[in-house]
Scaffold this motif. Sequence first.
Motif, short mmCIF file in Angstrom:
data_model
loop_
_atom_site.label_atom_id
_atom_site.label_comp_id
_atom_site.label_asym_id
_atom_site.label_seq_id
_atom_site.Cartn_x
_atom_site.Cartn_y
_atom_site.Cartn_z
N LEU A 115 0.83 -1.21 0.00
CA LEU A 115 0.00 0.00 0.00
C LEU A 115 0.86 1.26 0.00
O LEU A 115 0.53 2.24 -0.67
N MET A 116 1.95 1.23 0.74
CA MET A 116 2.84 2.40 0.78
C MET A 116 3.47 2.64 -0.60
O MET A 116 3.53 3.80 -1.05
N ILE A 117 3.89 1.60 -1.25
CA ILE A 117 4.46 1.75 -2.60
C ILE A 117 3.39 2.29 -3.55
O ILE A 117 3.66 3.20 -4.35
N GLN A 118 2.19 1.77 -3.44
CA GLN A 118 1.10 2.25 -4.29
C GLN A 118 0.84 3.74 -4.04
O GLN A 118 0.67 4.51 -4.99
N ALA A 119 0.81 4.15 -2.79
CA ALA A 119 0.58 5.56 -2.46
C ALA A 119 1.69 6.45 -3.03
O ALA A 119 1.41 7.53 -3.56
N LEU A 120 2.93 5.99 -2.93
CA LEU A 120 4.05 6.78 -3.46
C LEU A 120 3.97 6.91 -4.98
O LEU A 120 4.22 7.99 -5.53
N ILE A 121 3.60 5.84 -5.65
CA ILE A 121 3.48 5.89 -7.11
C ILE A 121 2.35 6.82 -7.52
O ILE A 121 2.49 7.62 -8.45
N ILE A 122 1.22 6.76 -6.81
CA ILE A 122 0.09 7.64 -7.11
C ILE A 122 0.50 9.11 -6.91
O ILE A 122 0.20 9.96 -7.74
N ALA A 123 1.19 9.39 -5.82
CA ALA A 123 1.63 10.76 -5.54
C ALA A 123 2.62 11.24 -6.61
O ALA A 123 2.54 12.38 -7.08
N PHE A 124 3.53 10.37 -7.01
CA PHE A 124 4.53 10.70 -8.02
C PHE A 124 3.86 11.04 -9.35
O PHE A 124 4.17 12.06 -9.98
N VAL A 125 2.93 10.20 -9.77
CA VAL A 125 2.23 10.43 -11.04
C VAL A 125 1.38 11.69 -10.96
O VAL A 125 1.32 12.47 -11.93
N SER A 126 0.75 11.92 -9.82
CA SER A 126 -0.07 13.13 -9.65
C SER A 126 0.78 14.39 -9.75
O SER A 126 0.34 15.40 -10.29
N CYS A 127 2.00 14.33 -9.25
CA CYS A 127 2.90 15.48 -9.35
C CYS A 127 3.22 15.81 -10.80
O CYS A 127 3.38 16.98 -11.16
N PHE A 128 3.31 14.80 -11.64
CA PHE A 128 3.53 15.04 -13.06
C PHE A 128 2.35 15.78 -13.69
O PHE A 128 2.52 16.54 -14.64
N GLY A 129 1.17 15.57 -13.16
CA GLY A 129 0.00 16.28 -13.65
C GLY A 129 0.08 17.77 -13.42
O GLY A 129 -0.52 18.56 -14.16
N LEU A 130 0.83 18.17 -12.40
CA LEU A 130 1.00 19.61 -12.13
C LEU A 130 1.71 20.33 -13.27
O LEU A 130 1.55 21.53 -13.43
N ILE A 131 2.48 19.60 -14.04
CA ILE A 131 3.17 20.19 -15.18
C ILE A 131 2.15 20.73 -16.18
O ILE A 131 2.34 21.81 -16.75
N LYS A 132 1.07 20.01 -16.37
CA LYS A 132 0.05 20.43 -17.33
C LYS A 132 -0.93 21.43 -16.70
O LYS A 132 -1.10 22.52 -17.21
N GLU A 133 -1.57 21.02 -15.59
CA GLU A 133 -2.58 21.86 -14.96
C GLU A 133 -2.94 21.26 -13.60
O GLU A 133 -2.87 20.05 -13.40
N PHE A 134 -3.35 22.10 -12.68
CA PHE A 134 -3.69 21.65 -11.34
C PHE A 134 -4.82 20.63 -11.36
O PHE A 134 -4.78 19.62 -10.65
N LYS A 135 -5.85 20.87 -12.18
CA LYS A 135 -6.98 19.93 -12.24
C LYS A 135 -6.58 18.58 -12.80
O LYS A 135 -7.19 17.57 -12.47
N VAL A 136 -5.58 18.56 -13.64
CA VAL A 136 -5.07 17.28 -14.15
C VAL A 136 -4.47 16.49 -12.99
O VAL A 136 -4.72 15.28 -12.84
N ALA A 137 -3.70 17.17 -12.15
CA ALA A 137 -3.10 16.51 -10.99
C ALA A 137 -4.18 16.01 -10.04
O ALA A 137 -4.08 14.89 -9.51
N VAL A 138 -5.21 16.80 -9.83
CA VAL A 138 -6.32 16.40 -8.96
C VAL A 138 -7.04 15.18 -9.54
O VAL A 138 -7.39 14.24 -8.82
N ALA A 139 -7.24 15.18 -10.85
CA ALA A 139 -7.91 14.05 -11.50
C ALA A 139 -7.06 12.78 -11.39
O ALA A 139 -7.58 11.70 -11.09
N LEU A 140 -5.76 12.90 -11.63
CA LEU A 140 -4.87 11.75 -11.48
C LEU A 140 -4.89 11.22 -10.05
O LEU A 140 -4.97 10.01 -9.82
#
Length: 126
Positions: free
Chosen positions: A17-42
């Motif tokens: 679960l911890m690894i899954q949470a870290l991967i989700i957070a990492f991918v969500s941070c990449f969404g910030l490159i495009k737009e905040f709502k993209v990161a929220v959606a991810l």
Amino acid sequence: MSQALISHGYQQAKKLLMIQALIIAFVSCFGLIKEFKVAVALLSGGMAVFLANCFFVYKAFSKSGAQANKQVVGAFYLGETIKIFLAVGLISVAFWQLPGFEIFALAGYVVALLSQWLAPIIIKTH
């Protein structure tokens, strides 16, 4: 099942679960490159899977012991059933709350699913 075996399985599940949470957070941070709502959606899509998995781990490890064999199996099946409905419900809420960003919520969902399948490769589970 012995209590040591239950404890070991629970610890492994928490690591996954911890690894899954870290991967989700990492991918969500990449969404910030495009737009905040993209990161929220991810993040929303990933959290739909993560929260469902947390419930499953809680439920699956709630019963133990050789005398409670039927209860252990029942808890496992109930946990898996509720996990599926919970994940579907949460991703539906993400789609409803983030119109126009459904593809990103779905991408977060898929990334979280892939991370749960690939996490055992990342860490040694036996």
